[in-house]
Scaffold this active site. Sequence first.
Site, PDB file in Angstrom:
ATOM      1  N   GLY A  10     -27.626  21.768  44.464  1.00 32.40           N
ATOM      2  CA  GLY A  10     -27.584  21.875  42.992  1.00 32.40           C
ATOM      3  C   GLY A  10     -26.903  20.677  42.363  1.00 32.40           C
ATOM      4  N   MET A  14     -22.386  19.939  37.079  1.00 33.40           N
ATOM      5  CA  MET A  14     -21.200  20.208  37.898  1.00 33.40           C
ATOM      6  C   MET A  14     -21.397  19.780  39.353  1.00 33.40           C
ATOM      7  SD  MET A  14     -18.760  21.457  36.068  1.00 33.40           S
ATOM      8  CE  MET A  14     -17.645  22.421  37.092  1.00 33.40           C
ATOM      9  N   GLY A  15     -22.577  20.081  39.899  1.00 32.49           N
ATOM     10  CA  GLY A  15     -22.821  19.777  41.302  1.00 32.49           C
ATOM     11  C   GLY A  15     -22.775  18.280  41.571  1.00 32.49           C
ATOM     12  N   SER A 127     -12.755  25.027  37.719  1.00 34.28           N
ATOM     13  CA  SER A 127     -12.582  24.803  36.280  1.00 34.28           C
ATOM     14  C   SER A 127     -12.250  23.349  35.982  1.00 34.28           C
ATOM     15  CB  SER A 127     -11.454  25.676  35.730  1.00 34.28           C
ATOM     16  OG  SER A 127     -11.273  25.373  34.351  1.00 34.28           O
ATOM     17  N   LYS A 181     -10.924  33.175  38.053  1.00 33.34           N
ATOM     18  CA  LYS A 181     -11.623  32.203  37.190  1.00 33.34           C
ATOM     19  C   LYS A 181     -12.116  32.877  35.908  1.00 33.34           C
ATOM     20  CE  LYS A 181     -13.609  28.611  35.572  1.00 33.34           C
ATOM     21  NZ  LYS A 181     -14.997  28.313  35.503  1.00 33.34           N
ATOM     22  N   HIS A 184      -9.199  33.262  33.667  1.00 34.36           N
ATOM     23  CA  HIS A 184      -8.933  31.915  33.135  1.00 34.36           C
ATOM     24  C   HIS A 184      -9.831  31.639  31.932  1.00 34.36           C
ATOM     25  CE1 HIS A 184     -10.272  27.744  32.734  1.00 34.36           C
ATOM     26  NE2 HIS A 184      -9.069  27.361  33.121  1.00 34.36           N
ATOM     27  N   ASN A 185     -11.115  31.930  32.083  1.00 35.30           N
ATOM     28  CA  ASN A 185     -12.043  31.658  30.987  1.00 35.30           C
ATOM     29  C   ASN A 185     -11.782  32.559  29.788  1.00 35.30           C
ATOM     30  OD1 ASN A 185     -13.089  29.934  32.880  1.00 35.30           O
ATOM     31  ND2 ASN A 185     -15.206  30.399  32.404  1.00 35.30           N
ATOM     32  N   GLU A 188      -9.006  31.065  28.068  1.00 30.62           N
ATOM     33  CA  GLU A 188      -9.549  29.858  27.418  1.00 30.62           C
ATOM     34  C   GLU A 188     -10.194  30.223  26.070  1.00 30.62           C
ATOM     35  OE1 GLU A 188     -12.085  27.493  30.081  1.00 30.62           O
ATOM     36  OE2 GLU A 188     -13.535  27.356  28.469  1.00 30.62           O
ATOM     37  N   TYR A 189     -10.975  31.294  26.058  1.00 30.94           N
ATOM     38  CA  TYR A 189     -11.598  31.744  24.805  1.00 30.94           C
ATOM     39  C   TYR A 189     -10.523  32.002  23.744  1.00 30.94           C
ATOM     40  CZ  TYR A 189     -16.464  32.853  26.248  1.00 30.94           C
ATOM     41  OH  TYR A 189     -17.773  32.803  26.633  1.00 30.94           O
ATOM     42  N   ARG A 286     -16.582  35.065  18.458  1.00 35.40           N
ATOM     43  CA  ARG A 286     -17.762  34.233  18.746  1.00 35.40           C
ATOM     44  C   ARG A 286     -19.038  34.973  18.353  1.00 35.40           C
ATOM     45  NH1 ARG A 286     -17.274  30.352  23.992  1.00 35.40           N
ATOM     46  NH2 ARG A 286     -15.105  29.724  23.715  1.00 35.40           N
ATOM     47  N   ARG A 442      -5.883  65.676  19.481  1.00 37.19           N
ATOM     48  CA  ARG A 442      -6.684  66.032  20.666  1.00 37.19           C
ATOM     49  C   ARG A 442      -6.427  67.479  21.073  1.00 37.19           C
ATOM     50  NH1 ARG A 442      -5.457  63.141  25.341  1.00 37.19           N
ATOM     51  NH2 ARG A 442      -7.563  63.379  26.134  1.00 37.19           N
TER      52      ARG A 442
HETATM   53  P1  NAP Z   1     -26.845  22.693  35.264  1.00 32.03           P
HETATM   54  O1  NAP Z   1     -26.403  21.347  34.823  1.00 32.03           O
HETATM   55  O2  NAP Z   1     -27.797  23.445  34.436  1.00 32.03           O
HETATM   56  O3  NAP Z   1     -27.450  22.538  36.735  1.00 32.03           O
HETATM   57  C1  NAP Z   1     -27.986  23.615  37.415  1.00 32.03           C
HETATM   58  C2  NAP Z   1     -28.418  23.168  38.813  1.00 32.03           C
HETATM   59  O4  NAP Z   1     -28.870  24.309  39.514  1.00 32.03           O
HETATM   60  C3  NAP Z   1     -29.560  22.168  38.811  1.00 32.03           C
HETATM   61  O5  NAP Z   1     -29.353  21.284  39.867  1.00 32.03           O
HETATM   62  C4  NAP Z   1     -30.777  23.049  39.039  1.00 32.03           C
HETATM   63  O6  NAP Z   1     -31.806  22.392  39.745  1.00 32.03           O
HETATM   64  C5  NAP Z   1     -30.206  24.096  39.935  1.00 32.03           C
HETATM   65  N1  NAP Z   1     -30.937  25.343  39.820  1.00 32.03           N
HETATM   66  C6  NAP Z   1     -31.166  26.054  38.697  1.00 32.03           C
HETATM   67  N2  NAP Z   1     -31.840  27.186  38.991  1.00 32.03           N
HETATM   68  C7  NAP Z   1     -32.027  27.164  40.327  1.00 32.03           C
HETATM   69  C8  NAP Z   1     -32.657  28.041  41.219  1.00 32.03           C
HETATM   70  N3  NAP Z   1     -33.212  29.185  40.786  1.00 32.03           N
HETATM   71  N4  NAP Z   1     -32.673  27.707  42.523  1.00 32.03           N
HETATM   72  C9  NAP Z   1     -32.108  26.562  42.946  1.00 32.03           C
HETATM   73  N5  NAP Z   1     -31.499  25.680  42.159  1.00 32.03           N
HETATM   74  C10 NAP Z   1     -31.460  25.990  40.851  1.00 32.03           C
HETATM   75  O7  NAP Z   1     -25.599  23.668  35.486  1.00 32.03           O
HETATM   76  P2  NAP Z   1     -24.050  23.300  35.670  1.00 32.03           P
HETATM   77  O8  NAP Z   1     -23.406  23.125  34.340  1.00 32.03           O
HETATM   78  O9  NAP Z   1     -23.901  22.225  36.697  1.00 32.03           O
HETATM   79  O10 NAP Z   1     -23.481  24.698  36.239  1.00 32.03           O
HETATM   80  C11 NAP Z   1     -23.604  25.068  37.604  1.00 32.03           C
HETATM   81  C12 NAP Z   1     -22.654  26.243  37.850  1.00 32.03           C
HETATM   82  O11 NAP Z   1     -21.332  25.811  37.575  1.00 32.03           O
HETATM   83  C13 NAP Z   1     -22.909  27.447  36.943  1.00 32.03           C
HETATM   84  O12 NAP Z   1     -22.608  28.631  37.635  1.00 32.03           O
HETATM   85  C14 NAP Z   1     -21.903  27.244  35.826  1.00 32.03           C
HETATM   86  O13 NAP Z   1     -21.556  28.446  35.165  1.00 32.03           O
HETATM   87  C15 NAP Z   1     -20.730  26.689  36.621  1.00 32.03           C
HETATM   88  N6  NAP Z   1     -19.738  25.939  35.842  1.00 32.03           N
HETATM   89  C16 NAP Z   1     -20.115  25.073  34.880  1.00 32.03           C
HETATM   90  C17 NAP Z   1     -19.150  24.368  34.158  1.00 32.03           C
HETATM   91  C18 NAP Z   1     -19.538  23.372  33.104  1.00 32.03           C
HETATM   92  O14 NAP Z   1     -18.608  22.921  32.368  1.00 32.03           O
HETATM   93  N7  NAP Z   1     -20.792  22.994  32.976  1.00 32.03           N
HETATM   94  C19 NAP Z   1     -17.796  24.565  34.451  1.00 32.03           C
HETATM   95  C20 NAP Z   1     -17.439  25.436  35.462  1.00 32.03           C
HETATM   96  C21 NAP Z   1     -18.425  26.120  36.160  1.00 32.03           C
HETATM   97  P3  NAP Z   1     -33.050  21.671  39.006  1.00 32.03           P
HETATM   98  O15 NAP Z   1     -32.641  20.246  38.856  1.00 32.03           O
HETATM   99  O16 NAP Z   1     -34.180  21.862  39.923  1.00 32.03           O
HETATM  100  O17 NAP Z   1     -33.246  22.372  37.685  1.00 32.03           O
END
Ligand code: NAP
Length: 465
Positions: A10, A14-15, A127, A181, A184-185, A188-189, A286, A442
């Site tokens: 992924g 984030m990844g 986070s 986590k 934490h969130n 954060e809210y 929100r 009651r």
């Molecule tokens: P993102 O930018 O939307 O990336 C999602 C990744 O997952 C992409 O590489 C996508 O691949 C892949 N993916 C989506 N659906 C899939 C599926 N069904 N099977 C396999 N791969 C799939 O998301 P992100 O922000 O990095 O978030 C990833 C995780 O981290 C989430 O759980 C999110 O809640 C958590 N997170 C995010 C943040 C933040 O600030 N963004 C902070 C903490 C935690 P493709 O390229 O093929 O679409």
Amino acid sequence: MSTAEIGLIGLGTMGAALALNIADNGFDIAVWNRTTAKTKQFQADAGALAAKVTATESLEDLVAAIKKPRAIILMVPAGQAVDDQIEALRPLLDDDDLIIDAGNANFHDTNRRATADEGPFLGIGVSGGEEGARFGPSIMGGGKRDHWDRVAHILTAISAKHQGTPCATWMGEDGAGHFVKAVHNGIEYADMQMIAEIYGMMRDGLGMNAAEMGDVFAKWDKGSLKSYLIEISGKVAHTTDPETGKPMLDVIVDAAGQKGTGRWTVIEAQHLAAPIPAIEAAVVARNLSSQRANRALGEDTFGAAPHRLAHDMMATETLEQALIAGKILCYAQGFEMISKASEEFGWALPLPEIAKVWRAGCIIRSAMLDDMATALAADAQQNLIFAPYFAEMIKKTHNALRQVVAQGALHGIAMPALSSGLAYFDAMRTARGTANMIQGQRDFFGAHGFARIDGGEGHHGPWGG
Ligand code: NAP
């Protein structure tokens, strides 16, 4: 050749950042992404770090590239995508290979996955957003301790450091990391909402412009409120829209969504009977913010609130004090919820360690968390508002919170989180509350019985007809 010490699936926001962080810390990593073009782009953009990255185009190649026993991080959207990835991956893995879900999973899902008996599994909360993932996030681990120990050297190396101490800790079995986590969130809210409410008082009540408010936040970031959220609030207020030349704050639509972790925290708090009203109010706020059409209709129907305070009615120092009180009350609620969950789920969640991993890397990092870690180390069982250091701070600041909430009410400036924090405080300092009336009601309509203050349970009132 199996040379990678860890794998990652992924390469989204984030990844990709986490993979570069791992490579940057000297670990060889193999990566795979559902869409291959993104994998290629990732490798092309990796620069000097590309040498530490094995970019693969199939799950089989990913698995083959990792040293045994393998560890593979999933950084995909929470929910079905995680289950799908696990299902696709497990048949390719050996029995002792470890899958690590580093997304924002619902901890109930992590409980299920960790106990599914399909192989080693860790759920880790990460986070700090993209910047944190790239240069040092706060990491909350959950699962079997020996599974955590297998990858702890990598996770602590890539984590944020607070004065040299890594912000990565094992929280407990199963979904413990993802639960922490989520809270934490939730905090954060509430922290963000309280800042927004104070911003509302400055903008609408005091008629301050964005730059003036930016200056105030920047000043507060040097005092007790020093934190990432106050720092970025100042920066947001100081930023100008390049298209119109107006302050960015004045061109951003006033609607914020809520999903995932914030909502789960509130739902779980109800299951646990954990009082977290400031966090609940922030989630509700929100939802309300998203009702733009109805809010406009409300202003047409009822007229705009008076808003503006008399010139000298509110000093920014009072707002600062109110925010300090609100913040302590909100964090106290979050930690109390963690304490309740620890009991309920038999996790022995390490409260002082949780405060410590939040001191750097994560969105709620703040100077105050250092003092919270100290207070919780002295007595983890006691609500933070009774810790001597914070009790003193609340004694000094709660009147300011009362003033701000009262002026907000009088001038029609909504303060859901701050006023919930105040109501929580007032309830918590009232030995003789009002639930005796509820118990009377009651018993009247349902013969539920009540306890008497002079002794005994199960009494009934002489209500008559
Ligand atoms: P993102 O930018 O939307 O990336 C999602 C990744 O997952 C992409 O590489 C996508 O691949 C892949 N993916 C989506 N659906 C899939 C599926 N069904 N099977 C396999 N791969 C799939 O998301 P992100 O922000 O990095 O978030 C990833 C995780 O981290 C989430 O759980 C999110 O809640 C958590 N997170 C995010 C943040 C933040 O600030 N963004 C902070 C903490 C935690 P493709 O390229 O093929 O679409």
